[in-house]
Design a protein around this motif. Structure first.
Motif, PDB file in Angstrom:
ATOM      1  N   ALA A  78      -2.871  -0.319   9.356  1.00 40.34           N
ATOM      2  CA  ALA A  78      -2.919   0.865   8.294  1.00 40.34           C
ATOM      3  C   ALA A  78      -2.424   2.527   9.435  1.00 40.34           C
ATOM      4  O   ALA A  78      -1.840   3.335   8.773  1.00 40.34           O
ATOM      5  N   TYR A  79      -1.702   2.157  10.583  1.00 40.95           N
ATOM      6  CA  TYR A  79      -0.614   3.109  11.702  1.00 40.95           C
ATOM      7  C   TYR A  79       0.092   2.952  10.869  1.00 40.95           C
ATOM      8  O   TYR A  79       1.348   3.745  11.122  1.00 40.95           O
ATOM      9  N   ILE A  97       1.239   2.315   7.405  1.00 40.62           N
ATOM     10  CA  ILE A  97       1.412   2.981   6.461  1.00 40.62           C
ATOM     11  C   ILE A  97       2.080   4.266   6.392  1.00 40.62           C
ATOM     12  O   ILE A  97       2.782   4.746   5.185  1.00 40.62           O
ATOM     13  N   PRO A  98       1.832   5.982   7.626  1.00 42.15           N
ATOM     14  CA  PRO A  98       1.882   7.050   6.643  1.00 42.15           C
ATOM     15  C   PRO A  98       3.412   6.596   6.763  1.00 42.15           C
ATOM     16  O   PRO A  98       4.745   7.127   5.487  1.00 42.15           O
ATOM     17  N   ARG A 127       8.588   6.875  -0.793  1.00 44.79           N
ATOM     18  CA  ARG A 127       8.619   8.322  -1.667  1.00 44.79           C
ATOM     19  C   ARG A 127       9.798   9.175  -1.097  1.00 44.79           C
ATOM     20  O   ARG A 127      10.110   9.164  -2.644  1.00 44.79           O
ATOM     21  N   PHE A 178       0.759  12.404   5.569  1.00 51.57           N
ATOM     22  CA  PHE A 178       0.696  11.256   5.737  1.00 51.57           C
ATOM     23  C   PHE A 178       1.877  11.002   6.251  1.00 51.57           C
ATOM     24  O   PHE A 178       1.783  10.871   7.062  1.00 51.57           O
ATOM     25  N   TYR A 224       3.415   2.019 -13.235  1.00 50.55           N
ATOM     26  CA  TYR A 224       3.804   1.500 -12.410  1.00 50.55           C
ATOM     27  C   TYR A 224       3.800  -0.214 -12.169  1.00 50.55           C
ATOM     28  O   TYR A 224       5.193  -0.616 -11.794  1.00 50.55           O
ATOM     29  N   LEU A 245       0.626  -1.208  -0.070  1.00 50.31           N
ATOM     30  CA  LEU A 245       0.148   0.268  -0.233  1.00 50.31           C
ATOM     31  C   LEU A 245       0.843   1.207   0.127  1.00 50.31           C
ATOM     32  O   LEU A 245       0.921   2.878  -0.651  1.00 50.31           O
ATOM     33  N   GLY A 250       1.614   7.146  -6.165  1.00 49.61           N
ATOM     34  CA  GLY A 250       0.590   8.294  -7.114  1.00 49.61           C
ATOM     35  C   GLY A 250       1.162   9.583  -6.433  1.00 49.61           C
ATOM     36  O   GLY A 250       0.961  11.141  -6.777  1.00 49.61           O
ATOM     37  N   MET A 287       1.887   2.181  -3.552  1.00 53.76           N
ATOM     38  CA  MET A 287       1.420   2.758  -3.892  1.00 53.76           C
ATOM     39  C   MET A 287       1.237   4.063  -4.062  1.00 53.76           C
ATOM     40  O   MET A 287       0.729   5.073  -5.114  1.00 53.76           O
ATOM     41  N   ALA A 288       0.727   4.686  -2.471  1.00 54.90           N
ATOM     42  CA  ALA A 288       0.472   5.458  -2.081  1.00 54.90           C
ATOM     43  C   ALA A 288       1.938   6.471  -3.198  1.00 54.90           C
ATOM     44  O   ALA A 288       1.420   7.538  -3.112  1.00 54.90           O
TER      45      ALA A 288
END
Lengths: 320, 310
Positions: free
Chosen positions: B180-181, B183-184, B191, B125, B216, B102, B109, B105-106
């Motif tokens: 969930a936590y 991901i950031p 990135r 994020f 991608y 995930l 994008g 992907m983020a």
């Protein structure tokens, strides 16, 4: 008049079809735009993360305005700041906040200074530099839970290593974690042990980005090594210092796990209660959910007061 | 890296020419700090290998001698931890895999494709990296216990799986929470890597008319394989070491789904105090997976930490 009457109806549809076409092309362009096309990629993680982080923060804020104590579902009819008032008036909260600040500032400062010192030491043509760096950084790979156990044994007043060191120098054995005055410094010492390697890695990366000719120029000028570092190199490491400091401060705010694992219970050693431990204790042990949520919100504000200037700084530097 | 080697000629010179006290002092400091960082670990391991009477009699950091040596504590600690090791892996491996996918992907994008407002989304994020988890604990407990009791729903299903008990269903909400936590931070790591990649490949593919998905799959994914390793190791260590979410969602050390970190603070303690032989054995065993990962991939781990700071 007459001409206008006749032209208007003919013009009207033309204009509106133009607008329709315009609107449709716009929509098509929009749907074909990189924003929409890439949205599944960043959008899905964003929604998951957004619900968890921002949804969580929002709901926490709402709960903190209620009187929720776990017995019956929270009622949202009467929202007020009562929990915040209670917290600010309570002695335990103030003590935790002070401990939190002491921990935050001294842990960060000591870790940075030690990290910088280690980075300069290793940057000085040390053999096996990478192996040494790996060992200095090793504690960072361990869980707070594990390091708490290691230091519980180190600090043991009967036969811990620190007790042995103290007694070989002729002093009386010290109950580090049992003495409220010494417990917080002891915890800070252990945390510095775990995280100064991190500051070192960040500083090493910073040092390597400084061009070598500056060292050489300073050498030609006859500047001593210490002077070279203090006057020329350290000021250039500002960015490394800022980012390392922010990450360390956030670690300090998360020190809950270390404190909990030291004793295996909600109440950490006397004199080391911080906002995080107080919050978890109030919410999960005593069921004062709303009160815990209010403390958590204030902890969040404390964290944001560190992060927001940092992000603004990064943004101005163009490095976001 | 290259700069430090290009500086080395000077150091080599001074190394050969003046073998002086300063050099000795430098290495003495290096060794002193090796001791500083290793003694707590070494003491723990030595204590884990000693009998209780040897622990009481010998220096804590001295190796076990003769009769003082035992593996009983390690064996006992291992028997106490076996189930929780399985739990930790059942939670950490899927959570990390999902996290890495995930986040990649983020980051794609948010970096390789450009659109307005990107920076704002990324800033959201980034803030997520620094939020103290205490600020979401009450909602988290509320959500998984009262609003959406997923663990309760899945309990019969897990009870039907061999080797597992119904209680293991609590690992599912725990895993989702970690994803969930996580991901950031993983997005930030990816990135910074994607920003360092040359843009020309992606630009060329765009001119050839390749779709965003194709770029991608065909270009970015193969290029980011090394980064997948870095982020996987970093994030696996984080999740395996994590305590607070397990503490909130699984609660007790006696629960069948308790991961290693939840059990560790309770092992070897009784009303008479803490049995440090057992406790140190357990701490050593609990840390072993991350230590092995760390020693094997030290460079990747350090890289992950460096990028974390921006």
């Amino acid at each position: 008049m007459a001409t206008r009457d006749t032209t208007e109806p003919t013009n009207q549809p033309a204009v509106s079809t133009d607008e329709v076409v315009d609107w449709k092309t716009k929509l098509r362009y929009f749907l074909n735009s990189d924003f929409v096309r890439s949205s599944p990629y960043w959008g899905i993680p964003f929604v998951i993360m957004g619900i968890a982080v921002y949804g969580g923060i929002g709901y926490n804020l709402v709960i903190s305005f209620t009187d929720y104590n776990g017995l019956e579902p929270p009622t949202f009819s009467s929202l007020d700041l009562e929990m915040y008032r209670t917290a600010l008036a309570s002695e335990a909260f103030r003590e935790a906040a002070i401990n939190n600040f002491v921990l935050l500032i001294s842990f960060t400062a000591i870790s940075l200074i030690l990290g910088l010192f280690l980075a300069i030491l290793l940057d000085h043509g040390i053999r096996y530099k990478n192996k040494v760096q790996t060992i200095y950084l090793l504690p960072m790979a361990l869980s707070f839970v594990v390091t708490a156990q290691l230091w519980l044994w180190m600090f043991n007043p009967d036969s811990g290593v620190l007790t042995i060191i103290v007694t070989t120098f002729g002093f009386d054995p010290v109950d580090w974690l049992g003495n409220p005055q010494l417990a917080l410094p002891a915890v800070i010492f252990a945390l510095v042990w775990q995280f100064s390697g991190y500051a070192m890695v960040v500083y090493l990366a910073g040092l390597q980005s400084i061009p070598d000719d500056q060292f050489e120029a300073a050498k030609v000028d006859g500047a001593s090594t210490i002077r070279t570092y203090l006057r020329i190199i350290v000021p250039q490491l500002k960015e490394s210092s800022v980012s390392a400091a922010v990450v360390l401060m956030v670690f300090a705010l998360k020190a809950f796990t270390f404190l909990y694992s030291l004793v295996g219970q909600y109440r950490p050693p006397n004199g080391t209660d911080i906002l995080a431990t107080l919050m978890v204790r109030q919410a999960f042990k005593f069921g004062k959910w709303a009160y815990g949520a209010a403390i958590a919100t204030m902890l969040l504000l404390l964290a944001l007061s560190v992060i927001a200037p940092y992000l603004a700084y990064q943004y101005r530097q163009g490095s976001l | 890296m290259s700069q430090s080697t290009s500086r080395s000629p000077i150091d080599v010179e001074s190394l050969v020419e003046n073998f002086n006290y300063r050099r000795v002092g430098k290495y003495a400091l290096v060794v002193l700090f090796l001791g500083f960082f290793l003694v707590p670990l070494e003491t723990g391991i030595m204590t884990a290998l000693k009998t209780n009477s040897a622990i009481a009699r010998s220096l804590p950091f001295a190796p076990p001698a003769g009769e003082g040596f035992t593996l009983t504590n390690l064996e006992y600690a291992f028997s106490q931890l076996t189930n929780s090791f399985v739990n930790s892996l059942l939670m950490a491996v899927p959570a990390t895999l999902l996290n890495v996918l995930l986040a990649s992907m983020a980051a794609y994008g948010l970096t390789m494709v450009s659109w307005r407002g990107q920076l704002v989304v990324f800033a959201l994020f980034l803030v997520g990296v620094f939020v103290p988890y205490q600020a979401v604990l009450v909602p988290l407990a509320q959500f998984w216990n009262n609003m959406f009791p997923l663990a309760q729903m899945l309990e019969p299903l897990f009870a039907a799986i061999p080797f597992l008990q119904g209680g293991h269903s609590r690992l599912v909400p725990l895993t989702i929470t970690h994803v969930a936590y996580g991901i950031p931070i993983c997005t930030v790591l990816f990135r910074s890597y994607y920003k360092s990649l040359p843009n020309s490949l992606v630009e060329a593919a765009k001119i050839d008319g390749a779709s965003i998905t194709k770029i991608y799959r065909r270009i970015v994914l193969p290029l980011s394989l090394p980064m997948f390793g870095v982020v996987f190791i970093y994030q696996f260590t984080q999740i395996y070491n994590e305590f607070l979410f397990s503490f909130t969602l699984i609660t007790g050390a006696n629960h069948p789904a308790a991961p290693v970190t939840l059990i560790l603070p309770a092992i070897g303690s009784s009303t008479e105090g803490i049995d440090f032989g057992v406790r140190m054995s357990a701490a050593f065993l609990a840390a072993l997976p991350t230590i092995i990962l760390y020693v094997a991939f030290a460079e990747q781990f350090a890289k992950g930490l460096r990028t974390e700071s921006g």
